[in-house]
Design an enzyme around this catalytic site. Structure first.
Site, short mmCIF file in Angstrom:
data_model
loop_
_atom_site.label_atom_id
_atom_site.label_comp_id
_atom_site.label_asym_id
_atom_site.label_seq_id
_atom_site.Cartn_x
_atom_site.Cartn_y
_atom_site.Cartn_z
N ARG A 289 37.55 32.93 -0.15
CA ARG A 289 37.58 34.16 -1.18
C ARG A 289 36.98 33.63 -2.26
O ARG A 289 36.24 34.53 -3.19
CB ARG A 289 38.85 34.87 -1.53
CG ARG A 289 39.39 35.60 -0.23
CD ARG A 289 40.91 35.74 -0.26
NE ARG A 289 41.31 36.27 -1.70
CZ ARG A 289 42.51 36.13 -2.28
NH1 ARG A 289 43.41 35.18 -1.94
NH2 ARG A 289 42.77 36.54 -3.45
N SER B 127 48.26 36.51 0.04
CA SER B 127 48.13 35.20 -0.30
C SER B 127 49.35 34.41 -0.88
O SER B 127 49.87 33.53 -0.34
CB SER B 127 46.81 34.94 -0.96
OG SER B 127 46.82 33.41 -1.66
N HIS C 264 58.29 32.65 -8.83
CA HIS C 264 56.76 32.28 -8.67
C HIS C 264 56.01 33.12 -9.51
O HIS C 264 56.37 34.25 -9.79
CB HIS C 264 56.30 32.81 -6.99
CG HIS C 264 54.93 32.56 -6.89
ND1 HIS C 264 54.38 31.15 -6.65
CD2 HIS C 264 53.67 33.21 -7.27
CE1 HIS C 264 52.89 31.42 -6.77
NE2 HIS C 264 52.29 32.55 -7.26
N LYS D 119 52.96 32.37 1.19
CA LYS D 119 53.53 31.04 1.00
C LYS D 119 55.14 31.22 0.71
O LYS D 119 55.67 30.24 0.86
CB LYS D 119 52.68 30.49 -0.08
CG LYS D 119 51.31 29.95 0.31
CD LYS D 119 50.32 29.56 -0.72
CE LYS D 119 50.02 30.69 -1.61
NZ LYS D 119 48.62 30.55 -1.99
N ASP E 141 46.04 30.84 4.80
CA ASP E 141 45.77 31.15 3.56
C ASP E 141 44.91 30.13 2.81
O ASP E 141 44.08 30.31 1.99
CB ASP E 141 47.13 31.18 2.73
CG ASP E 141 47.01 31.53 1.27
OD1 ASP E 141 46.14 32.48 0.78
OD2 ASP E 141 47.22 30.69 0.22
N1 URA Z 1 47.35 32.53 -6.21
C1 URA Z 1 47.40 32.87 -4.78
O1 URA Z 1 48.04 31.79 -4.17
N2 URA Z 1 46.63 33.24 -4.18
C2 URA Z 1 45.80 34.45 -4.70
O2 URA Z 1 45.00 35.16 -4.02
C3 URA Z 1 45.86 34.64 -6.21
C4 URA Z 1 46.64 33.63 -6.78
#
Ligand code: URA
Length: 444
Positions: free
Chosen positions: A168, A183, A82, A187, A161
């Site tokens: 946010r 966050s 990622h 995932k 999320d």
């Molecule tokens: N990418 C995400 O999935 N979440 C964040 O808070 C910042 C970048």
């Protein structure tokens, strides 16, 4: 339990219990906690922070707020990768086929681009016929058959999320270590991989502008992954200019193919090799390391192995196999002139001379957004064929009226706007500046 008490506790800088975090996440996901209370909570976290234990707990609760992918039907250790997001980051398009060709199953759920950063799914869809919306059954079968599948998120992954990230975004609470780390990692945990390699981008085109902040974020994320039983390591890589030369969907696929052909841009190639080597290192494939007696030897062996799978053409072939398995035309991988091109190729001439010493990376991303390569809102349609080719990189000399970049555009007015954006993104100096370090750190 009362939400107001939880907000008050965090506002006063106190540590929350697991039960309180669970109560909050569950309540917000099912709608019993309203946006205004969650907003107040997020702002309290922004000012007061969360410790490691609270952050790990928040991540697990968010991961479990929806479906968890079950990859147990796929044999072997599944390694995910990622990137925290940047401009021109096409590393997944290189790294995924490389590690798959080495025998590591790649089960990649990727996102679409939003704002000035691009998404792997959009890039792949610039290959004629490529389907990223394949059903779960086909996703698993393809991996068991050809060792790789890349798809958009179909399941209800991390609904907590989704809601919290959107909130946010409009409450000025994106830039907090615990909130970013939880966050991203929620995932990753829900996506079912056994091990994770993170590419934490650092520089003016990334969330984290300096190495210390990127290191702090990397440490928080690796701690979360490892404490969830998933071997997690992180590289910190430079994002003070776009990665590689191309920005835009089909253009980035073409550039990824160049790397897989062994003639990619130097810094892009190096980041891809380092990421793939680390994926091999965390994959537990001991057959590659039988003759290694130290960590240093293992690292060298992993790097050599990755280079040789590129040199042999096996990684490029894997990308063609992936394309075919997901409905795309594999000929595109061997003959990139098949990609549709934008109507105009417009040179951007620089209005000064000197060594390129600064790039406002986000502006280059925004220029590509103006051309139509990205989306401002989730619902926006993108143009797969427009974008930017950068002829010069930081540290290169540029003469007055020399070409800095080409714009690939379908609309001349948008091209004019993108041109001024790019010209304003760069600065020159009379002396040759030092190159920004490409790999700025490693956390395990
Ligand atoms: N990418 C995400 O999935 N979440 C964040 O808070 C910042 C970048």
């Amino acid at each position: 339990m009362h939400i107001v008490d939880i907000i008050t506790k965090k506002r006063n800088g106190e540590k929350l219990s697991k039960e309180e975090i669970k109560y909050l996440v569950k309540g917000y996901t099912d709608g019993t906690v309203p946006d205004y209370q969650m907003s107040a909570f997020l702002m309290a976290v922004w000012f007061r922070g969360m410790d490691k234990e609270e952050t790990v707990c928040l991540t697990k609760e968010m991961a479990q707020s929806g479906d968890m992918m079950d990859l147990s039907r796929i044999h072997g250790i599944k390694v995910d990768k990622h990137s925290t997001g940047g401009v021109g980051d096409k590393t997944t398009l290189v790294v995924a086929p490389v590690v798959s060709a080495l025998g590591i199953p790649v089960a990649k759920m990727s996102g679409r681009g939003l704002g000035h950063t691009g998404g792997t799914i959009d890039k792949l869809e610039s290959i004629e016929g490529f389907r990223t919306d394949i059903p779960e059954e086909q996703f698993i079968n393809n991996i068991n058959k050809i060792n790789i599948a890349i798809a958009g998120q179909t399941k209800n992954i991390c609904p907590a999320d989704k809601k919290i990230y959107a909130l946010r975004d409009v409450t000025a609470t994106v830039d907090n270590y615990s909130l970013i780390a939880s966050s991203i990692m929620s995932k990753k945990l829900a996506s079912g991989a056994d091990a994770i390699v993170l590419d934490v981008k650092c520089g003016n085109g990334a969330f984290m502008h300096d190495t210390d902040s990127a290191l702090k974020l990397a440490k928080t994320m690796t701690k979360i992954g490892n404490s969830a039983g998933k071997r997690t390591v992180a590289l910190i890589t430079d994002m003070n200019e776009p990665l590689g030369r191309m920005v835009g969907n089909s253009l980035e696929v073409i550039e990824a193919i160049e790397v897989l052909n062994g003639n990619g841009e130097e810094r892009l190639t190096e980041v891809c090799i380092m990421l793939a080597a680390n994926m091999l290192l965390v994959s537990d494939r001991e057959e590659y390391f039988e003759d290694c007696h130290s960590d240093e030897e293992r690292r060298t062996k992993a790097t050599e192995t990755v280079k040789s799978v590129i040199k042999s053409g096996a990684a490029l072939k894997k990308l063609a196999e992936l394309t075919k398995a997901q409905g795309g035309n594999p000929e595109y991988i061997y003959n990139t002139s098949l990609f549709k091109t934008a109507a105009y190729k417009i040179p951007v001439k620089y209005n000064n001379s000197g060594y390129l010493s600064y790039c406002d990376t986000e502006k280059v991303g925004k220029a590509s957004l103006i051309l139509g390569a990205g989306r401002e809102k989730k619902e926006d349609k993108i143009n797969h064929y427009v974008g930017i080719e950068l002829l010069k990189k930081l540290g290169d000399y540029i003469g007055k009226d020399e070409i800095l970049a080409y714009l690939y555009a379908d609309d001349k007015e948008k091209a004019e706007e993108a041109e001024s954006m790019i010209l304003s993104a760069y600065e020159v100096s009379p002396e040759k500046p030092e190159k920004n370090k490409l790999i700025k750190g490693f956390v395990c």
